[in-house]
Scaffold this motif. Structure first.
Motif, short mmCIF file in Angstrom:
data_model
loop_
_atom_site.label_atom_id
_atom_site.label_comp_id
_atom_site.label_asym_id
_atom_site.label_seq_id
_atom_site.Cartn_x
_atom_site.Cartn_y
_atom_site.Cartn_z
N THR A 179 0.88 -1.16 0.00
CA THR A 179 0.00 0.00 0.00
C THR A 179 0.91 1.21 0.00
O THR A 179 1.70 1.40 0.93
CB THR A 179 -0.93 0.01 1.23
OG1 THR A 179 -1.73 -1.16 1.20
CG2 THR A 179 -1.83 1.24 1.20
N VAL A 188 -6.94 5.77 -12.69
CA VAL A 188 -6.46 4.46 -13.14
C VAL A 188 -7.04 4.19 -14.53
O VAL A 188 -8.25 4.21 -14.73
CB VAL A 188 -6.88 3.34 -12.16
CG1 VAL A 188 -6.42 1.99 -12.69
CG2 VAL A 188 -6.30 3.60 -10.77
N HIS A 209 -5.09 -1.79 -15.37
CA HIS A 209 -4.65 -2.67 -14.28
C HIS A 209 -4.47 -4.06 -14.85
O HIS A 209 -5.24 -4.49 -15.71
CB HIS A 209 -5.69 -2.68 -13.15
CG HIS A 209 -5.15 -3.22 -11.85
ND1 HIS A 209 -4.85 -4.55 -11.67
CD2 HIS A 209 -4.87 -2.60 -10.67
CE1 HIS A 209 -4.40 -4.73 -10.43
NE2 HIS A 209 -4.39 -3.57 -9.81
N ASP A 217 -10.55 -1.29 -13.00
CA ASP A 217 -10.37 -0.26 -11.98
C ASP A 217 -10.33 1.10 -12.68
O ASP A 217 -9.48 1.33 -13.53
CB ASP A 217 -9.07 -0.50 -11.20
CG ASP A 217 -8.91 0.44 -10.01
OD1 ASP A 217 -9.74 1.37 -9.86
OD2 ASP A 217 -7.97 0.24 -9.23
N THR A 250 -10.56 3.99 -10.69
CA THR A 250 -10.46 4.87 -9.53
C THR A 250 -9.78 6.19 -9.90
O THR A 250 -8.78 6.22 -10.62
CB THR A 250 -9.63 4.21 -8.42
OG1 THR A 250 -10.19 2.92 -8.14
CG2 THR A 250 -9.62 5.04 -7.15
N PRO A 276 -2.95 11.62 -5.29
CA PRO A 276 -1.90 10.85 -4.62
C PRO A 276 -1.39 11.49 -3.33
O PRO A 276 -0.83 10.79 -2.48
CB PRO A 276 -0.79 10.78 -5.67
CG PRO A 276 -1.48 10.99 -6.96
CD PRO A 276 -2.59 11.96 -6.67
N SER A 314 -3.31 6.69 -0.42
CA SER A 314 -2.39 5.70 -0.97
C SER A 314 -3.15 4.73 -1.88
O SER A 314 -4.38 4.78 -1.98
CB SER A 314 -1.70 4.93 0.16
OG SER A 314 -0.96 5.81 0.97
N TYR A 315 -2.41 3.85 -2.50
CA TYR A 315 -3.02 2.89 -3.42
C TYR A 315 -2.46 1.50 -3.11
O TYR A 315 -1.26 1.34 -2.88
CB TYR A 315 -2.70 3.26 -4.87
CG TYR A 315 -3.43 2.44 -5.90
CD1 TYR A 315 -4.70 2.80 -6.34
CD2 TYR A 315 -2.84 1.28 -6.45
CE1 TYR A 315 -5.38 2.04 -7.29
CE2 TYR A 315 -3.51 0.53 -7.40
CZ TYR A 315 -4.78 0.91 -7.81
OH TYR A 315 -5.46 0.16 -8.74
N LYS A 316 -3.33 0.50 -3.11
CA LYS A 316 -2.90 -0.87 -2.83
C LYS A 316 -2.55 -1.58 -4.13
O LYS A 316 -3.33 -1.60 -5.07
CB LYS A 316 -4.00 -1.64 -2.10
CG LYS A 316 -3.59 -3.07 -1.74
CD LYS A 316 -4.72 -3.84 -1.07
CE LYS A 316 -4.28 -5.27 -0.76
NZ LYS A 316 -5.38 -6.08 -0.18
N LEU A 338 -1.58 5.02 -14.19
CA LEU A 338 -2.40 6.17 -13.77
C LEU A 338 -2.20 7.31 -14.76
O LEU A 338 -1.06 7.63 -15.15
CB LEU A 338 -1.99 6.62 -12.37
CG LEU A 338 -1.90 5.54 -11.29
CD1 LEU A 338 -1.29 6.10 -10.03
CD2 LEU A 338 -3.28 4.97 -11.00
#
Length: 567
Positions: free
Chosen positions: A520, A535, A538, A543, A545, A549, A553-555, A564
């Motif tokens: 993460t 996004v 992926h 995704d 999203t 930033p 955060s991003y997992k 991105l």
């Protein structure tokens, strides 16, 4: 003219005249303001066809066999071996998944299993078909608006080449077509201390000529003497032969070995080494000789003479190691694309090795090659877990991706076959294992062909198979920033990141988790990107999203990659 001098009409004409000019000047001023204030269209570089697309590398014997089924044990030559007609049959597949450039490994007449000990540079091996088959393939490639790259093998021939047979007998000009020197194996007396890349001495005694001939590779591949003007002319004639057949370019095999020291000087022994192996020496007289660049320039000039108009440029590719100076010298010689691996030899982790390479080679027209017929497949570099991550890496870097057949579906090295055959197993077309050939295959496939194949990965409902991810990446790669945008590289542990940005177009942040643990992460802390991002790709899920930033955060799971978009 009755009212021409009437005062009221004179006044009206004056008003209309003044109004016309005021209106005209006003429109002119407005147009100028609009032009000045309007945002200028971003410039687009003049990219050649070989700079835009992925190159798909095919080992012809392992791609598709069109031989009819043999009955009652009546197998014939070529049964179970891929052929030219098989490549033609699968052109639709290749274009459908986004490939426009085909690089076909050697199909020439030879006397070895690897098709490198050439008997004739201008003949197609009967194992693969006929010249007519080749010409039909070339026509179909052109019809589909695709391009064809072939191997060019100028370093050596096979021992059954007519050139070598005549050179053995010292016939006329052929006497010096190869590198000969007196020697006496019985007394262990050789011209110098040169060793073969493949092991043992680089000199083999010939009973017919009573001299030794030099071979950088195996003894069945004697090196040509490129110091000889007649040999250089022969090689240029070979290029012209295939260019006249409509080939779009060449990959020069073994480019680092073309010239050797003319005086056959000893190579420098590394301190503390016994001098028994190739790695014991500094190869200052047999590798990357300065004359290699000169002859590359002459070959590029031959190709350039066929550039009749825009879009018909001919390309010259080479493969290099990790030597920056040598890579730059290839570009100086006019080489179109220089292939290297994105894996540096320097670094303690996979992500560090890639980071080092990307920073060192962030220039020119680099071709990114993660595997080929002599190295482990993409899925074996780390583990099959990372297949889609490596596909993402290869397709989003500046330069040209080189995809070795089968990597797009995640094919793996054969677990029991020896090197190099374990890297060369037949293309896995369907779950029954019959898509490659109706006959017994020349090499067996790993057992995973039942679920890892084109048919299964194309099936409805499998939206994130390696093949479908490969296709998505092809679409993403058409974006301007991926076509010619600059790159800035970041790394934090196992997380590799880089931005791609072309002026005037949206930019992209590529993040790849090359480790074995889920992460993460705050992309802001590492890259400084604080704008809103979205996004757009992926490797494992849908995704879309959108977030800032700097605020969240991003997992990113192990083996996953994400792209991105930012303004």
């Amino acid at each position: 003219m009755k009212y021409a001098n009437d005062p009221s009409w004179k006044k009206m004409r004056r008003i209309l005249f003044i109004g016309f000019w005021i209106g005209w000047v006003t429109m002119l001023v407005v147009a100028i303001v609009i032009i000045v204030q309007a945002q200028k269209c971003p410039s687009r570089p003049d990219q050649k066809w070989y700079e835009k697309e992925t190159v798909y590398e095919i080992l012809p014997e392992s791609f598709k066999d069109t031989s009819s089924k043999a009955y009652n044990g009546a197998a014939k030559k070529g049964d179970g071996v891929g052929d030219i007609k098989g490549i033609k049959l699968q052109l639709k597949y290749l274009k459908d998944i986004g490939n426009r450039i085909l690089y076909i490994n050697s199909m020439y007449q030879s006397n070895d299993e690897e098709h490198l000990a050439l008997v004739d540079h201008t003949k197609i091996a009967s194992l693969f078909g006929t010249m007519e088959d080749f010409e039909d393939l070339r026509k179909e490639i052109k019809k589909r608006e695709m391009r064809l790259i072939m191997d060019f093998i100028p370093n050596h021939t096979g021992k059954l080449s007519k050139w070598f047979l005549k050179s053995q007998k010292k016939e006329g000009k052929y006497s010096d077509y190869y590198i000969w020197s007196p020697c006496d194996p019985n007394t262990n007396s050789y011209p110098n201390n040169w060793m073969s890349v493949k092991g043992g001495r680089a000199w083999t005694y010939d009973d017919s000529r009573k001299e030794c001939y030099y071979h950088q590779l195996e003894s069945d591949k004697p090196d040509l003497n490129l110091w000889n003007p007649d040999v250089k002319q022969e090689l240029e004639s070979i290029l012209r032969f295939w260019l006249n057949k409509g080939v779009d370019g060449f990959h020069v095999q073994n480019v680092q070995y073309l010239y050797e020291d003319k005086n056959l000087k000893d190579e420098t022994l590394t301190a503390g080494k016994p001098g028994k192996a190739y790695s014991d020496f500094e190869h200052n007289h047999t590798v990357n000789h300065h004359k290699n660049i000169k002859i590359l320039q002459s070959w590029k000039a031959v190709l350039d003479s066929y550039n009749t108009k825009r879009g018909r440029e001919k390309a010259l590719f080479v493969t290099a190691g990790n030597d920056l100076d040598t890579t730059r010298s290839f570009f100086d010689a006019g080489v179109s694309i220089v292939r290297i691996s994105p894996l540096s030899q320097n670094g303690t982790s996979l992500s560090e090795r890639i980071e080092t390479q990307l920073k060192d080679f962030n220039f020119g027209r680099i071709g990114w090659m993660l595997s080929n017929k002599d190295t482990s497949r993409l899925a074996n570099i780390a583990s099959p877990l990372h297949t889609k991550a490596f596909l993402t890496l290869q397709e989003t870097l500046p330069g040209v991706p080189f995809n070795y057949y089968g990597n797009e579906i995640g094919m793996i090295d054969h677990p029991t076959l020896p090197v190099p055959w374990k890297y060369r197993t037949p293309m896995q077309w369907n779950s029954k294992g019959t898509g490659f050939s109706k006959n017994i295959k020349w090499l067996s496939n790993p057992d995973n062909y039942t679920h890892l194949n084109v048919q299964t990965e194309n099936a409805t409902g499998h939206d994130y198979t390696p093949l479908k991810v490969y296709i998505k990446l092809k679409n993403l790669r058409q974006k301007e920033s991926f076509q010619w945008g600059t790159m800035v590289v970041f790394r934090d542990g196992d997380l590799l990141m880089y931005t791609r940005k072309a002026e005037g177009f949206p930019g992209y942040l590529v993040a790849i988790n090359l480790g074995s643990k889920n992460l993460t992460w705050s992309f802001f802390e590492t890259t400084g990107i604080s704008k809103n991002v979205k996004v757009v790709f992926h490797t494992h899920k849908k995704d879309n999203t959108a977030f800032n930033p700097s605020e969240r955060s991003y997992k990113l799971d192990a083996g996953h990659a994400v792209v991105l978009e930012f303004d």
